[in-house]
Design an enzyme around this catalytic site. Structure first.
Site, PDB file in Angstrom:
ATOM      1  CB  CYS A 117     -11.245 -22.774 -20.983  1.00 50.56           C
ATOM      2  SG  CYS A 117     -12.233 -21.294 -21.245  1.00 50.56           S
ATOM      3  CG  HIS A 256     -10.080 -22.576 -16.957  1.00 51.22           C
ATOM      4  ND1 HIS A 256      -9.485 -21.529 -17.609  1.00 51.22           N
ATOM      5  CD2 HIS A 256     -11.418 -22.501 -17.244  1.00 51.22           C
ATOM      6  CE1 HIS A 256     -10.416 -20.851 -18.273  1.00 51.22           C
ATOM      7  NE2 HIS A 256     -11.592 -21.425 -18.060  1.00 51.22           N
ATOM      8  CG  ASN A 286     -12.536 -17.769 -18.474  1.00 46.98           C
ATOM      9  OD1 ASN A 286     -11.435 -18.042 -18.978  1.00 46.98           O
ATOM     10  ND2 ASN A 286     -13.583 -18.567 -18.587  1.00 46.98           N
TER      11      ASN A 286
HETATM   12  N1  COA Z   1     -25.503  -9.336 -13.004  1.00 48.96           N
HETATM   13  C1  COA Z   1     -26.634  -9.450 -12.284  1.00 48.96           C
HETATM   14  N2  COA Z   1     -27.479 -10.469 -12.423  1.00 48.96           N
HETATM   15  C2  COA Z   1     -27.182 -11.408 -13.325  1.00 48.96           C
HETATM   16  C3  COA Z   1     -26.010 -11.363 -14.105  1.00 48.96           C
HETATM   17  C4  COA Z   1     -25.155 -10.259 -13.917  1.00 48.96           C
HETATM   18  N3  COA Z   1     -24.032 -10.114 -14.609  1.00 48.96           N
HETATM   19  N4  COA Z   1     -25.972 -12.439 -14.900  1.00 48.96           N
HETATM   20  C5  COA Z   1     -27.081 -13.155 -14.623  1.00 48.96           C
HETATM   21  N5  COA Z   1     -27.811 -12.521 -13.687  1.00 48.96           N
HETATM   22  C6  COA Z   1     -29.075 -12.931 -13.103  1.00 48.96           C
HETATM   23  C7  COA Z   1     -29.825 -13.910 -13.961  1.00 48.96           C
HETATM   24  O1  COA Z   1     -30.579 -13.242 -14.943  1.00 48.96           O
HETATM   25  C8  COA Z   1     -30.696 -14.599 -12.960  1.00 48.96           C
HETATM   26  O2  COA Z   1     -31.812 -13.801 -12.687  1.00 48.96           O
HETATM   27  P1  COA Z   1     -33.252 -14.484 -12.493  1.00 48.96           P
HETATM   28  O3  COA Z   1     -33.110 -15.363 -11.297  1.00 48.96           O
HETATM   29  O4  COA Z   1     -34.144 -13.312 -12.300  1.00 48.96           O
HETATM   30  O5  COA Z   1     -33.499 -15.245 -13.750  1.00 48.96           O
HETATM   31  C9  COA Z   1     -29.824 -14.606 -11.690  1.00 48.96           C
HETATM   32  O6  COA Z   1     -28.839 -13.597 -11.880  1.00 48.96           O
HETATM   33  C10 COA Z   1     -29.141 -15.930 -11.468  1.00 48.96           C
HETATM   34  O7  COA Z   1     -28.589 -16.337 -12.697  1.00 48.96           O
HETATM   35  P2  COA Z   1     -27.835 -17.670 -12.829  1.00 48.96           P
HETATM   36  O8  COA Z   1     -27.517 -17.958 -14.253  1.00 48.96           O
HETATM   37  O9  COA Z   1     -28.531 -18.717 -12.021  1.00 48.96           O
HETATM   38  O10 COA Z   1     -26.509 -17.268 -12.055  1.00 48.96           O
HETATM   39  P3  COA Z   1     -25.341 -18.216 -11.698  1.00 48.96           P
HETATM   40  O11 COA Z   1     -25.158 -18.231 -10.251  1.00 48.96           O
HETATM   41  O12 COA Z   1     -25.434 -19.529 -12.405  1.00 48.96           O
HETATM   42  O13 COA Z   1     -24.111 -17.425 -12.297  1.00 48.96           O
HETATM   43  C11 COA Z   1     -22.626 -17.471 -14.163  1.00 48.96           C
HETATM   44  C12 COA Z   1     -24.046 -17.174 -13.678  1.00 48.96           C
HETATM   45  C13 COA Z   1     -22.551 -17.240 -15.654  1.00 48.96           C
HETATM   46  C14 COA Z   1     -21.667 -16.561 -13.419  1.00 48.96           C
HETATM   47  C15 COA Z   1     -22.296 -18.953 -13.805  1.00 48.96           C
HETATM   48  O14 COA Z   1     -23.347 -19.776 -14.259  1.00 48.96           O
HETATM   49  C16 COA Z   1     -21.022 -19.414 -14.400  1.00 48.96           C
HETATM   50  O15 COA Z   1     -19.948 -18.962 -14.017  1.00 48.96           O
HETATM   51  N6  COA Z   1     -21.073 -20.414 -15.307  1.00 48.96           N
HETATM   52  C17 COA Z   1     -19.899 -20.940 -15.915  1.00 48.96           C
HETATM   53  C18 COA Z   1     -19.491 -20.004 -16.985  1.00 48.96           C
HETATM   54  C19 COA Z   1     -18.087 -20.270 -17.430  1.00 48.96           C
HETATM   55  O16 COA Z   1     -17.240 -20.511 -16.645  1.00 48.96           O
HETATM   56  N7  COA Z   1     -17.884 -20.194 -18.738  1.00 48.96           N
HETATM   57  C20 COA Z   1     -16.601 -20.411 -19.292  1.00 48.96           C
HETATM   58  C21 COA Z   1     -16.285 -21.848 -19.130  1.00 48.96           C
HETATM   59  S1  COA Z   1     -14.657 -22.166 -19.335  1.00 48.96           S
END
Ligand code: COA
Length: 329
Positions: A117, A256, A286
């Site tokens: 990214c 980004h 993204n």
């Molecule tokens: N739909 C519904 N629920 C989802 C889900 C989805 N698409 N993805 C995850 N969940 C659930 C998880 O299983 C978790 O459930 P649990 O509490 O029963 O275990 C809950 O939602 C919370 O998950 P969590 O990982 O804490 O969510 P989050 O708020 O951290 O959001 C991302 C997840 C991936 C959106 C976030 O962590 C993120 O954006 N990270 C950076 C990723 C990124 O930018 N990558 C590229 C980098 S350049």
């Protein structure tokens, strides 16, 4: 004699595929909801390269053609093309020469640069050095990724985030405007948190790993999230301090586009009001190396000559960086 020692962005182009993958469609593919995706990421829809005969090179070539058509530049004048991508058409050979061919850049040499990214920022730095050295007068820098080709559409942790697209900028020498400074960093200890485990020299493709779907992107979202906020805040603070810029001196921030909550947190840390921060994640998701040039393309009409832009990115690697740019040519 005027000293043309900076590299200015003198033209911008972009391309996104026509096919839209919205949250309602994703609800039918994995256990998720529109409400969850919008609240947790800020994404409503993404573009998908649905034609199986097309690849990253096609999107990059379309972005270049769009740039050339809008600027009236002759393709034969382009001397070098740097393609930032994590989704090359093939593992071997490089994709940049294919882009040169498809876009009719008959006199350009080119190469791929993989910094996930942060790839566009890294490529912008290399491209600006080619201009500043006097070696070249017209360098194209592209960010292009076909993330839909490496995303597992059974994994709700990743498939909701990514989309496909390409953005391109032309760099030319300028006395007054252009790229003023870069801070680029890597932290290889972060490599395991966002990667494709299989298909490289460490773990070549094998039928077992194919069954286990290890050829798709996997991430530890929480770790990436925290590091992205800390990383981008750090390099933005460092570059503004180094250039004695206060938050009010910056006209636009081009971050980004990974997650609206990451963007909001970075803006908050920098005390930057959100009306200065460009966001199009709701429409594209993204697009990895393409997010920053697609923002420049989408919002170029808002930028006036002399405006001060702060660009920042964070990605797999970890890779991260910032750039301070004075708009105009
Ligand atoms: N739909 C519904 N629920 C989802 C889900 C989805 N698409 N993805 C995850 N969940 C659930 C998880 O299983 C978790 O459930 P649990 O509490 O029963 O275990 C809950 O939602 C919370 O998950 P969590 O990982 O804490 O969510 P989050 O708020 O951290 O959001 C991302 C997840 C991936 C959106 C976030 O962590 C993120 O954006 N990270 C950076 C990723 C990124 O930018 N990558 C590229 C980098 S350049």
């Amino acid at each position: 004699m005027t000293n043309l020692n900076k590299a200015a962005i003198t033209a911008v182009g972009g391309y996104v595929p026509e096919t839209i993958l919205d949250n309602a469609q994703l609800e039918k593919m994995v256990d998720t909801s529109n409400e969850w995706i919008v609240a947790r990421t800020g994404i409503n829809e993404r573009r998908i390269l649905s034609n199986p005969e097309k690849a990253t090179s096609d999107m990059a070539a379309e972005a270049v053609k769009n740039l050339l058509a809008s600027s009236g530049i002759n393709p034969a004048e382009i001397e070098c093309l740097i393609l930032a991508t994590s989704t090359p058409d093939k593992l071997l050979a490089p994709t940049a020469p294919v882009v040169c061919d498809k876009a009719g850049l008959t006199n350009a040499w080119g190469f791929d640069l993989n910094a996930a990214c942060s790839g566009f920022l890294y490529a912008l730095s290399v491209g600006s050095s080619l201009i500043e050295s006097g070696r070249h007068k017209k360098v194209l820098v592209i960010g292009a990724d076909a993330m839909s080709r490496i995303v597992d559409y059974t994994d709700r942790n990743t498939c909701i985030l990514f989309g496909d697209g390409a953005g391109a900028v032309l760099l030319e020498p300028s006395a007054d405007y252009g790229l003023q400074d870069f801070i680029l960093k890597t932290d290889g200890a972060g490599s395991e948190f966002l990667s494709i485990a299989v298909g490289g020299s460490l773990n070549p493709f094998h039928e077992d790993t194919l069954q286990e779907r290890q050829h798709f992107v996997r991430q530890d979202g929480k770790t990436v999230f925290k590091n992205a906020i800390a990383g981008m805040t750090g390099v933005c603070t460092e570059i503004t301090d180094r250039n004695t810029l206060a938050a009010e001196d910056i006209d636009w921030v081009i971050p980004h586009q990974a997650n609206i909550r990451i963007i909001n947190a970075v803006a908050d840390n920098l005390k930057m009001p959100m009306d200065k921060v460009k966001v199009n994640i709701q429409r594209y998701g993204n697009t990895t190396a393409a997010t920053i040039p697609l923002c420049l393309w989408d919002f170029q009409a808002d930028f006036k000559p002399g405006d001060k832009l702060l660009l920042t990115a964070f990605g797999a690697g970890f890779t991260f960086g910032s750039s301070y740019l004075v708009w105009g040519n």
